[in-house]
Design an enzyme around this catalytic site. Structure first.
Site, PDB file in Angstrom:
ATOM      1  CE1 TYR A   1      -5.027   0.598   2.721  1.00  0.00           C
ATOM      2  CE2 TYR A   1      -2.734   1.271   2.580  1.00  0.00           C
ATOM      3  CZ  TYR A   1      -3.808   0.841   3.324  1.00  0.00           C
ATOM      4  OH  TYR A   1      -3.669   0.650   4.679  1.00  0.00           O
ATOM      5  CB  CYS A   2      -4.823  -2.437  -5.457  1.00  0.00           C
ATOM      6  SG  CYS A   2      -5.108  -2.768  -7.189  1.00  0.00           S
TER       7      CYS A   2
END
Length: 135
Positions: free
Chosen positions: A120-121
């Protein structure tokens, strides 16, 4: 006033209408790599990252890892607090991550996290940090 109108008005007030955070939250922009907020948040103590507008917990430091990408990276969000949406902008096929509570844009999820987990960026400018209280 609808929830989306409320959060946009709150965003204009709290984030500033012409700020990087407002553009990320409401125009699906992206923080610059290694932005100031990322540098502040990358080594926080144990705690949670919350939605800057709703105050809801979104990501836990226990799920954070250093992806060396220049953006905060997590293997998972807090259960039930984000949702995924197809993003085909800029000629790419990606999965956007949005806050369930305020519906702001948070970032994207990719399949290249550690040990086969997702990455999850997440854009740091739309988050606040709350240290975990000792029990």
């Amino acid at each position: 006033m609808s929830p989306s109108e409320f959060y946009k008005a709150l965003g204009e007030f709290k984030l500033g209408k012409d700020s990087e955070a407002f553009n990320v939250a409401f125009d699906e922009a992206t923080d610059g790599r290694f932005c100031k907020q990322y540098e502040i948040f990358k080594n926080t103590p144990d705690g949670v990252f919350i939605d800057k507008l709703s105050g809801r917990a979104l990501f836990d430091t226990r799920d954070r890892f250093n992806s060396k990408s220049g953006w905060l990276s997590f293997t998972k969000p807090v259960a039930g607090e984000v949702y995924e949406k197809a993003d085909n902008s800029f000629g790419m096929t990606r999965t956007e991550i949005r806050s369930v509570s305020s519906d702001i844009h948070l970032g994207h999820v990719f399949s290249d996290g550690p040990n086969g987990k997702p990455r999850y960026c997440i854009n740091a400018t739309v988050l606040e940090f709350v240290p975990r209280k000792d029990n």
